[in-house]
Scaffold this active site. Sequence first.
Site, PDB file in Angstrom:
ATOM      1  N   GLY A 155      29.130  31.461  41.122  1.00 44.54           N
ATOM      2  CA  GLY A 155      30.067  31.139  42.200  1.00 44.54           C
ATOM      3  C   GLY A 155      29.339  30.560  43.407  1.00 44.54           C
ATOM      4  CG  PHE A 156      30.277  29.517  48.140  1.00 42.11           C
ATOM      5  CD1 PHE A 156      29.368  28.534  48.510  1.00 42.11           C
ATOM      6  CD2 PHE A 156      30.811  30.349  49.130  1.00 42.11           C
ATOM      7  CE1 PHE A 156      28.983  28.382  49.839  1.00 42.11           C
ATOM      8  CE2 PHE A 156      30.439  30.199  50.459  1.00 42.11           C
ATOM      9  CZ  PHE A 156      29.519  29.223  50.813  1.00 42.11           C
ATOM     10  CE1 TYR A 190      38.447  39.090  47.386  1.00 40.42           C
ATOM     11  CE2 TYR A 190      39.076  39.337  49.686  1.00 40.42           C
ATOM     12  CZ  TYR A 190      38.134  39.009  48.737  1.00 40.42           C
ATOM     13  OH  TYR A 190      36.877  38.614  49.132  1.00 40.42           O
ATOM     14  CB  THR A 250      37.777  41.588  38.982  1.00 39.75           C
ATOM     15  OG1 THR A 250      38.265  40.813  37.885  1.00 39.75           O
ATOM     16  CG2 THR A 250      36.384  41.130  39.353  1.00 39.75           C
ATOM     17  CG  ASP A 264      36.080  39.574  32.641  1.00 39.52           C
ATOM     18  OD1 ASP A 264      36.063  40.535  33.429  1.00 39.52           O
ATOM     19  OD2 ASP A 264      36.933  38.670  32.681  1.00 39.52           O
TER      20      ASP A 264
END
Length: 313
Positions: free
Chosen positions: A10-11, A143, A90, A56
């Site tokens: 990812g970033f 989130y 997650t 995952d």
Amino acid sequence: MRILVTGGAGFIGSHLCERLLGEGHDVLCLDNFFTGAKRNIDHLLDHHGFELIRHDIIEPILLEVDRIYNLACPASPVHYQYNPVKTTKTSVMGTINMLGLAKRVRARILQASTSEVYGDPEVHPQTEAYWGNVNPIGLRSCYDEGKRVAETLMMDYHRQNGVDIRIVRIFNTYGPRMAVNDGRVVSNFVVQALRNDDLTVYGAGEQTRSFCFIDDLVEGLVRMMECDGFIGPVNLGNPVETPIIEFARRIVELTGSRSEIVYRPLPADDPKQRQPDISLARQKLGWEPRVPLEEGLRRTIADFAARLSAGRS
Ligand SMILES: NC(=O)c1ccc[n+]([C@@H]2O[C@H](COP(=O)([O-])OP(=O)(O)OC[C@H]3O[C@@H](n4cnc5c(N)ncnc54)[C@H](O)[C@@H]3O)[C@@H](O)[C@H]2O)c1
């Protein structure tokens, strides 16, 4: 050391992998490529210390490692709201799996938490002692609450099982390799400006945000991981607050764009103000952001311009 970076494609993860390899560590980059991309780590694939694992984190995995940076989780609303149940899984099941791994192989684990644990804060700026004002049933809750439970799990594995933990609360971070389509303010404005499209400001643009450049953030993550006797949570972010409208004007100026600024209604649960109090990071880690907004934006704009002209996202 052998260091596992979940969300490594990812970033933030890809910059962290690069930094850790540069320090001579072996890096295991684990990612399910939901929002991450191979091109973020293409340049690392030939490095002898680098290994890529497609996995995952909601499934358990056993790896021999000394450190775990648990970054895996979609970070922008468009991505984490795509499959909100998966987002919570997650943060919850993923963090349990990573904590189980840390416990088993006696690795130190750092959890990437977020300023979103403060919700729409009634305290300004936010210190780590503030418990937050979070909506448990809104569209952002998968989130925000997921990350809050992840923090709870970290603390309980620490208290109950003696796992060596670190918690960082990351505030808005920006820089090269941010997803062009993540719908967040930096990428939106930069893409709109580079395409000479109108820049969309929500509300009157008076809401403020603080933006931390990626190199500064990575420095903070590494310092926290290697800091002895301090588990956090610690805020990592840039305390320089910028009203969104001013930010929009800066980007138009720096890109030399012909874009106009247009106004749209504020989305639900959009925080009005967000500013980290970083006294603790200064005191415990000797850390504070060093890259000025203008320099960070120039580097980010150059990267976006290169990607857009090559037709890549
Ligand atoms: N960028 C920010 O401003 C910011 C702010 C606060 C917190 N954070 C946190 O930092 C971390 C990294 O954020 P980012 O901006 O690099 O986002 P990102 O979306 O670029 O990176 C997240 C990475 O995790 C991977 N991933 C997602 N779910 C996964 C799963 N179940 N298993 C394995 N891999 C999975 C994605 O494919 C992606 O590569 C996240 O945990 C995020 O919540 C970021």
